[in-house]
Write a protein that holds these residues in place. Structure first.
Motif, PDB file in Angstrom:
ATOM      1  N   THR A 205     -96.350  13.173  14.131  1.00 27.41           N
ATOM      2  CA  THR A 205     -95.435  13.404  15.117  1.00 27.41           C
ATOM      3  C   THR A 205     -94.380  12.123  14.795  1.00 27.41           C
ATOM      4  O   THR A 205     -93.219  12.352  14.753  1.00 27.41           O
ATOM      5  N   LEU A 206     -94.883  11.092  14.686  1.00 29.13           N
ATOM      6  CA  LEU A 206     -94.145   9.651  14.155  1.00 29.13           C
ATOM      7  C   LEU A 206     -93.090  10.146  13.056  1.00 29.13           C
ATOM      8  O   LEU A 206     -91.990   9.824  12.800  1.00 29.13           O
ATOM      9  N   LYS A 207     -93.872  10.760  11.910  1.00 33.41           N
ATOM     10  CA  LYS A 207     -93.244  11.080  10.726  1.00 33.41           C
ATOM     11  C   LYS A 207     -92.140  11.878  10.845  1.00 33.41           C
ATOM     12  O   LYS A 207     -91.067  11.591  10.296  1.00 33.41           O
ATOM     13  N   ASN A 208     -92.363  13.163  11.440  1.00 31.55           N
ATOM     14  CA  ASN A 208     -91.481  14.068  11.792  1.00 31.55           C
ATOM     15  C   ASN A 208     -90.016  13.542  12.530  1.00 31.55           C
ATOM     16  O   ASN A 208     -88.959  13.900  12.170  1.00 31.55           O
ATOM     17  N   ARG A 209     -90.369  12.847  13.481  1.00 28.54           N
ATOM     18  CA  ARG A 209     -89.313  12.221  14.422  1.00 28.54           C
ATOM     19  C   ARG A 209     -88.432  11.168  13.636  1.00 28.54           C
ATOM     20  O   ARG A 209     -87.105  11.085  13.379  1.00 28.54           O
ATOM     21  N   VAL A 210     -89.195  10.368  12.625  1.00 28.09           N
ATOM     22  CA  VAL A 210     -88.266   9.640  11.775  1.00 28.09           C
ATOM     23  C   VAL A 210     -87.535   9.993  10.716  1.00 28.09           C
ATOM     24  O   VAL A 210     -86.646   9.818  10.245  1.00 28.09           O
ATOM     25  N   GLU A 211     -88.101  11.056  10.308  1.00 27.01           N
ATOM     26  CA  GLU A 211     -87.602  12.088   9.109  1.00 27.01           C
ATOM     27  C   GLU A 211     -86.251  12.657   9.620  1.00 27.01           C
ATOM     28  O   GLU A 211     -85.195  12.813   9.083  1.00 27.01           O
ATOM     29  N   ARG A 212     -86.607  13.152  10.881  1.00 30.56           N
ATOM     30  CA  ARG A 212     -85.232  13.890  11.541  1.00 30.56           C
ATOM     31  C   ARG A 212     -84.174  12.738  11.723  1.00 30.56           C
ATOM     32  O   ARG A 212     -82.903  13.169  11.490  1.00 30.56           O
ATOM     33  N   LEU A 213     -84.387  11.521  12.217  1.00 34.75           N
ATOM     34  CA  LEU A 213     -83.629  10.416  12.032  1.00 34.75           C
ATOM     35  C   LEU A 213     -82.907  10.000  10.853  1.00 34.75           C
ATOM     36  O   LEU A 213     -81.595  10.036  10.827  1.00 34.75           O
ATOM     37  N   VAL A 214     -83.608  10.044   9.884  1.00 32.91           N
ATOM     38  CA  VAL A 214     -83.143   9.688   8.273  1.00 32.91           C
ATOM     39  C   VAL A 214     -82.083  10.846   8.091  1.00 32.91           C
ATOM     40  O   VAL A 214     -81.214  10.342   7.428  1.00 32.91           O
ATOM     41  N   ARG A 215     -82.359  12.080   8.540  1.00 33.08           N
ATOM     42  CA  ARG A 215     -81.437  13.056   7.926  1.00 33.08           C
ATOM     43  C   ARG A 215     -80.037  12.875   8.579  1.00 33.08           C
ATOM     44  O   ARG A 215     -78.996  13.117   8.128  1.00 33.08           O
ATOM     45  N   ILE A 216     -80.106  12.670  10.011  1.00 36.22           N
ATOM     46  CA  ILE A 216     -78.857  12.623  10.616  1.00 36.22           C
ATOM     47  C   ILE A 216     -78.211  11.189  10.755  1.00 36.22           C
ATOM     48  O   ILE A 216     -76.823  11.233  11.035  1.00 36.22           O
ATOM     49  N   TYR A 217     -79.012  10.292  10.137  1.00 33.12           N
ATOM     50  CA  TYR A 217     -78.290   8.904  10.313  1.00 33.12           C
ATOM     51  C   TYR A 217     -77.069   8.556   9.530  1.00 33.12           C
ATOM     52  O   TYR A 217     -76.205   7.992  10.196  1.00 33.12           O
ATOM     53  N   GLN A 219     -74.736  10.612   9.130  1.00 27.47           N
ATOM     54  CA  GLN A 219     -73.565  11.133  10.099  1.00 27.47           C
ATOM     55  C   GLN A 219     -73.310  10.216  11.043  1.00 27.47           C
ATOM     56  O   GLN A 219     -72.051  10.072  11.442  1.00 27.47           O
ATOM     57  N   LEU A 220     -74.158   9.680  11.811  1.00 28.25           N
ATOM     58  CA  LEU A 220     -74.034   8.762  13.009  1.00 28.25           C
ATOM     59  C   LEU A 220     -73.292   7.449  12.625  1.00 28.25           C
ATOM     60  O   LEU A 220     -72.362   7.168  13.203  1.00 28.25           O
ATOM     61  N   VAL A 221     -73.838   6.915  11.378  1.00 31.46           N
ATOM     62  CA  VAL A 221     -73.026   5.819  10.921  1.00 31.46           C
ATOM     63  C   VAL A 221     -71.750   6.052  10.630  1.00 31.46           C
ATOM     64  O   VAL A 221     -70.461   5.089  10.880  1.00 31.46           O
ATOM     65  N   ALA A 222     -71.337   7.426   9.946  1.00 34.67           N
ATOM     66  CA  ALA A 222     -69.882   7.581   9.418  1.00 34.67           C
ATOM     67  C   ALA A 222     -68.935   7.675  10.619  1.00 34.67           C
ATOM     68  O   ALA A 222     -68.055   7.611  10.593  1.00 34.67           O
ATOM     69  N   ARG A 223     -69.728   8.219  11.968  1.00 28.82           N
ATOM     70  CA  ARG A 223     -68.767   8.495  13.031  1.00 28.82           C
ATOM     71  C   ARG A 223     -68.783   7.246  13.858  1.00 28.82           C
ATOM     72  O   ARG A 223     -67.556   6.885  14.470  1.00 28.82           O
ATOM     73  N   LEU A 224     -69.832   6.588  14.078  1.00 26.78           N
ATOM     74  CA  LEU A 224     -69.980   5.423  15.022  1.00 26.78           C
ATOM     75  C   LEU A 224     -70.029   4.065  14.366  1.00 26.78           C
ATOM     76  O   LEU A 224     -69.935   3.040  15.167  1.00 26.78           O
ATOM     77  N   GLN A 225     -69.922   3.908  12.947  1.00 27.51           N
ATOM     78  CA  GLN A 225     -69.937   2.640  12.454  1.00 27.51           C
ATOM     79  C   GLN A 225     -71.243   1.898  12.868  1.00 27.51           C
ATOM     80  O   GLN A 225     -72.214   2.315  12.998  1.00 27.51           O
ATOM     81  N   ASP A 226     -70.628   0.652  13.439  1.00 31.46           N
ATOM     82  CA  ASP A 226     -71.638  -0.411  13.826  1.00 31.46           C
ATOM     83  C   ASP A 226     -71.761  -0.221  15.420  1.00 31.46           C
ATOM     84  O   ASP A 226     -72.484  -1.360  15.918  1.00 31.46           O
ATOM     85  N   ARG A 227     -71.380   0.686  15.925  1.00 36.33           N
ATOM     86  CA  ARG A 227     -71.446   0.799  17.650  1.00 36.33           C
ATOM     87  C   ARG A 227     -72.679   1.230  18.166  1.00 36.33           C
ATOM     88  O   ARG A 227     -72.952   0.973  19.220  1.00 36.33           O
TER      89      ARG A 227
END
Length: 255
Positions: A205-217, A219-227
């Motif tokens: 469970t935790l591994k899958n959720r963290v891996e999902r965050l890692v894949r999208i992270y 893109q999130l940083v590119a759009r939202l910077q440090d917000r």
């Protein structure tokens, strides 16, 4: 008459034997208590004769030495071991005698991993809770923070190590790891972002959720910077995100 003589001889021999034992015991007592065997030194060393990092002679003098009784022969090594294991930073102690008036104490020190809870305690890399000077523990930098129900210490440490590995692709580290009373996981990352991971439904469970965050992270940083302030990964296929001036959440129910 003959039987009486044999009885007398046996009695005399027994008395002589007892006298000899008494004399021998007295001689041994006298020898054992000679000044030569008064403890003159207690030598401290780390495993494999290594140096100690945190256990200091001044602390030992104030904490352990007053509890040592007897001399080279009569000191109780188990009591000495217990005395040294009451000293801050000592995880384990092994004691041996060294002729003619020395004790050698081999000390295994706690290796601090982080802080535990809110009462100033520390947790070691083995998952043991101990009390020591926080400033000493943080000589090489601030320690990560851990918290969880009693008895969960080793589980929290294990998840911290997992998170270190899972987050490596995006060059992030867990700065704080908490297991709630409902056994839900919350992680604060080294960039200040809080991640809700929820409860473990299975080993993945935790591994899958963290891996999902890692894949999208990225893109999130590119759009939202440090917000970005927090990310909720408790949704089956999506996430909820809170950033300065922005809140996004999927329609699906979180777990």
């Amino acid at each position: 008459m003959w039987q009486d003589i044999r009885l007398l001889n046996a009695t005399a021999n027994a008395l002589l034997g007892l006298l000899a034992l008494a004399l021998l015991g007295s001689a041994l007592w006298w020898l054992v208590h000679r000044p030569l065997f008064t403890l003159r030194e207690v030598k401290l060393e780390g495993p494999d004769h290594g140096a100690l990092q945190h256990v200091s002679p001044s602390t030992v003098r104030g904490t352990a030495l007053p509890r040592i009784k007897g001399n080279f022969f009569t000191a109780n090594l188990e009591e000495v071991r217990v005395a040294f294991e009451s000293v801050p930073w000592v995880r384990r102690a092994a004691v041996r005698r060294e002729w003619p008036n020395k004790l050698v104490v081999v000390i295994d020190e706690h290796k601090p991993l982080g802080t535990w809870g809110e009462d100033g305690k520390l947790i070691s890399v083995e998952g043991d809770i101990f009390t020591a000077n926080l400033a000493e523990a943080e000589e090489e930098g601030d320690l990560p923070e851990f918290n969880g129900p009693a008895g969960s210490e080793r589980e929290v440490v294990a998840r911290y190590r997992d998170l270190m590995q899972w987050l490596a692709p995006v060059e992030l580290k867990p700065e704080a790891v908490e297991l709630s009373g409902r056994y839900a996981w919350t992680v604060k990352l080294s960039n200040g972002v809080t991640v809700e991971l929820g409860r473990e439904q299975n080993r993945e469970t935790l591994k899958n959720r963290v891996e999902r965050l890692v894949r999208i992270y990225p893109q999130l940083v590119a759009r939202l910077q440090d917000r970005i302030e927090s990310v909720d990964m408790r949704y089956p296929t999506g996430l909820a995100l809170k950033a300065s001036g922005l809140t996004l959440a999927p329609e699906t129910k979180k777990k």
